[in-house]
Design a protein around this motif. Structure first.
Motif, PDB file in Angstrom:
ATOM      1  N   ASP A  27       0.323   3.579  15.694  1.00 41.94           N
ATOM      2  CA  ASP A  27       0.156   4.698  14.767  1.00 41.94           C
ATOM      3  C   ASP A  27      -1.001   5.582  15.250  1.00 41.94           C
ATOM      4  N   THR A  51       3.967   0.839  14.174  1.00 41.82           N
ATOM      5  CA  THR A  51       5.109   1.161  13.322  1.00 41.82           C
ATOM      6  C   THR A  51       6.381   1.135  14.130  1.00 41.82           C
ATOM      7  N   ASN A  80       6.160  -5.679   4.603  1.00 42.95           N
ATOM      8  CA  ASN A  80       5.822  -4.559   5.485  1.00 42.95           C
ATOM      9  C   ASN A  80       7.039  -3.727   5.859  1.00 42.95           C
ATOM     10  N   SER A  96       7.074   0.830   2.694  1.00 44.12           N
ATOM     11  CA  SER A  96       6.564  -0.267   3.519  1.00 44.12           C
ATOM     12  C   SER A  96       5.087  -0.471   3.206  1.00 44.12           C
ATOM     13  N   LEU A 121       1.379  -2.949   4.131  1.00 42.03           N
ATOM     14  CA  LEU A 121       0.683  -3.519   5.282  1.00 42.03           C
ATOM     15  C   LEU A 121       0.008  -4.801   4.825  1.00 42.03           C
ATOM     16  N   LYS A 178       5.819  -1.603   9.136  1.00 42.13           N
ATOM     17  CA  LYS A 178       4.410  -1.521   9.510  1.00 42.13           C
ATOM     18  C   LYS A 178       3.961  -2.888  10.014  1.00 42.13           C
TER      19      LYS A 178
END
Length: 548
Positions: A405, A412, A451, A485, A487, A525
């Motif tokens: 990212d 990602t 995620n 999504s 994390l 993610k």
């Protein structure tokens, strides 16, 4: 004093037989000053009737035979200024103080002394005569100021207004009120101011809260000063005393002729206000329908409600609006104890409360359940990412190689779900619900299923037909919302992604028959701590539940 004057005064009272007295020598009086006297009323005109008195506890010495009342000043000696001739104790004393009606008004003395325009200060002296009817044994005094009438004609001769000089008098202030109260309840404290003379008090009273007693914090004013009534009282009413201990005092400001004084403290203990909360549910609901918890809060206090299921918080606290709060949630089949805890905003002054538990039952669904699986693969490289999407035939979604990212805080990957086809040919057209849930990605490491997020959509890459038979414009058909999504780290039990069942699409009663082609855009993610590896895989299960 004049020896001749005292003896004549006694003879006039009948205390000594009449006789011819030729002694005329006079001497200055040197009687002991016993205090200040009061002429009542303290202001007026020279023609009105008067009363002479002393303060409570002030009387002539024991054994005195009577009193005389004199006035002297510019142009007037005591020989002429006799306001009262000899008065015996039975007429001069009332209880613990001297008090009697003055025999001669001021204007008669000014006329006798031929003072047509009385002006300035004159001295009043109440003389106590000893048991020998001769020697003065004490005196009370007062100064009176006279102002002549502006009209100097003969009709106003000897007419003036007067104002007695009244020495400041000590006062005693007391305050009283309830010893206990509850926050929000109205409390009234009454204060009384008294003077030794019993004269009407003027001025005001400031009520105060001496919050720490003898501590360093200064007393806090309670409202504005309150004028003292004709009866010498004042009151303060409030309902905003905080919970805890208070010490209420009344501070008298003093007034014309009266010294200030402060009361002792009246202790007040204020308890926290109580609250109540009751909870109810839509018990008996069939899964997967929502469970609804409702709380009713008593007491009219602001705050929030924390709903609990089997003692564990369910979601965050819900704000109370118009005395009520509600939470909608999902629970699997089972029997639960639901409680509601009221959390007051003003916790310093209001007690929280907890409801009795309400039994909540979620019944298991008896409808058909159909499932289909897809395997999802993703490669986590050391630093590069590409994406490719396979067709429907192999039931495999490849999210390709994850990319760093721009923020540098995560990796990602994204892709498109293979098309699902939902066909409903049941009689009754009872509708259906499609949900999706994924397992954790497993490879060289583990990536939480929370995620993985999606945005459901109608499939457009179909081999046949070009559009879905059911569409968002079809009445009664609804696509599920985006499940973002998250994390999370491996082992997470909650989050926004597909680690829990999420709505894919559903058709309401009388709207489910036909065929729908469903797809979704996928986003994953990946924490940067995840070990590199090929073919991380997860299984996404789409479950279709027929209603009815």
């Amino acid at each position: 004093m004049s020896i001749k004057k005292s003896i004549l005064g006694a003879a006039a009272a009948g205390a000594v037989a009449a006789a011819t007295i030729t002694m005329t020598t006079t001497t200055a009086h040197a009687a002991t000053h016993l205090g200040d006297m009061r002429i009542v009323p303290s202001t007026g005109t020279t023609a009105i009737g008067l009363t002479a008195k002393t303060l409570a506890g002030q009387v002539c010495p024991t054994g005195y035979s009577g009193v005389n009342l004199y006035m002297s000043g510019p142009g007037m000696t005591e020989e002429v200024g006799v306001l009262n001739g000899f008065i015996p104790p039975s007429s001069a004393q009332v209880g613990d103080h001297m008090e009697f009606t003055v025999q001669n008004p001021f204007d008669s003395l000014f006329e006798a002394a031929n003072i047509p325009q009385p002006t300035g200060a004159y001295n009043l002296r109440l003389a106590c005569v000893g048991p020998d009817f001769f020697e003065e044994v004490g005196e009370f005094t007062q100064v009176v100021n006279f102002t002549p009438d502006a009209d100097t004609s003969s009709a106003t001769r000897f007419v003036a207004t007067y104002a007695a000089v009244v020495p400041a008098e000590n006062t005693t202030t007391t305050v009283s009120g309830p010893a206990t109260s509850t926050f929000g309840s109205s409390v009234t404290f009454n204060a009384d101011v008294n003077s030794a003379s019993g004269e009407a008090i003027n001025g005001s009273i400031q009520f105060k809260d001496d919050v720490d007693g003898a501590g360093p914090i200064a007393p806090v004013n309670l409202g504005s000063p309150v004028a003292v009534s004709a009866a010498g009282g004042a009151s303060y009413t409030a309902s905003n005393f905080g919970a805890g201990s208070h010490n209420i005092i009344a501070d008298y400001s003093g007034g014309n002729g009266f010294n200030a004084s402060t009361s002792s403290a009246a202790a007040l203990t204020v308890a926290k206000a109580s609250s109540s909360v009751a909870v109810s549910t839509n018990t008996g609901v069939d899964e997967p329908a929502s469970s609804v918890f409702s709380a009713t809060v008593g007491g009219g206090h602001a705050g929030s409600v924390q709903f609990k299921v089997d003692g564990v918080n369910r979601s965050g606290a819900v704000a109370v609006t118009a005395g009520a709060a509600e939470l909608t949630t999902s629970l699997p089949a089972g029997t639960y104890a639901v409680t509601a805890e009221f959390l007051p905003t003003n916790a310093a002054n209001v007690n929280g409360s907890t409801s009795a538990p309400a039994s909540h039952i979620v019944d298991a669904s008896l409808v058909e359940v159909v499932s289909a699986d897809q395997e999802i693969l993703v490669d986590v490289p050391a630093g590069a990412l590409t994406i490719s999407v396979a067709g429907w035939e192999d039931g495999l979604v490849d999210l390709g190689v994850a990319a760093m990212d721009p923020s540098g805080s995560l990796l990602t990957a994204s892709g498109e779900l293979d098309t699902f086809k939902v066909t409903d040919t049941r009689s009754g057209d009872m509708g259906w619900i499609a949900t999706g849930m994924a397992t954790d990605f497993v490879g060289a490491d583990t990536i939480s299923a929370f995620n993985l997020g999606w945005t459901p959509k109608l499939a457009t890459d179909l081999v046949a037909p070009a559009t879905s038979a059911l569409s968002p414009n079809h009445v009664g058909f609804v696509l599920g919302g985006t499940a973002a999504s998250d994390l999370q780290f491996a082992g997470a039990t909650s989050g926004s992604g597909l680690g829990a069942p999420r709505d894919f699409a559903h058709a309401l009663d009388d709207a489910g028959n036909g065929t729908a082609y469903l797809g979704a855009d996928l986003t994953l993610k990946i924490p940067t701590e995840t070990l590199a590896g090929n073919d991380y895989s997860s299984t996404l299960t789409i479950t279709v539940v027929g209603q009815g």
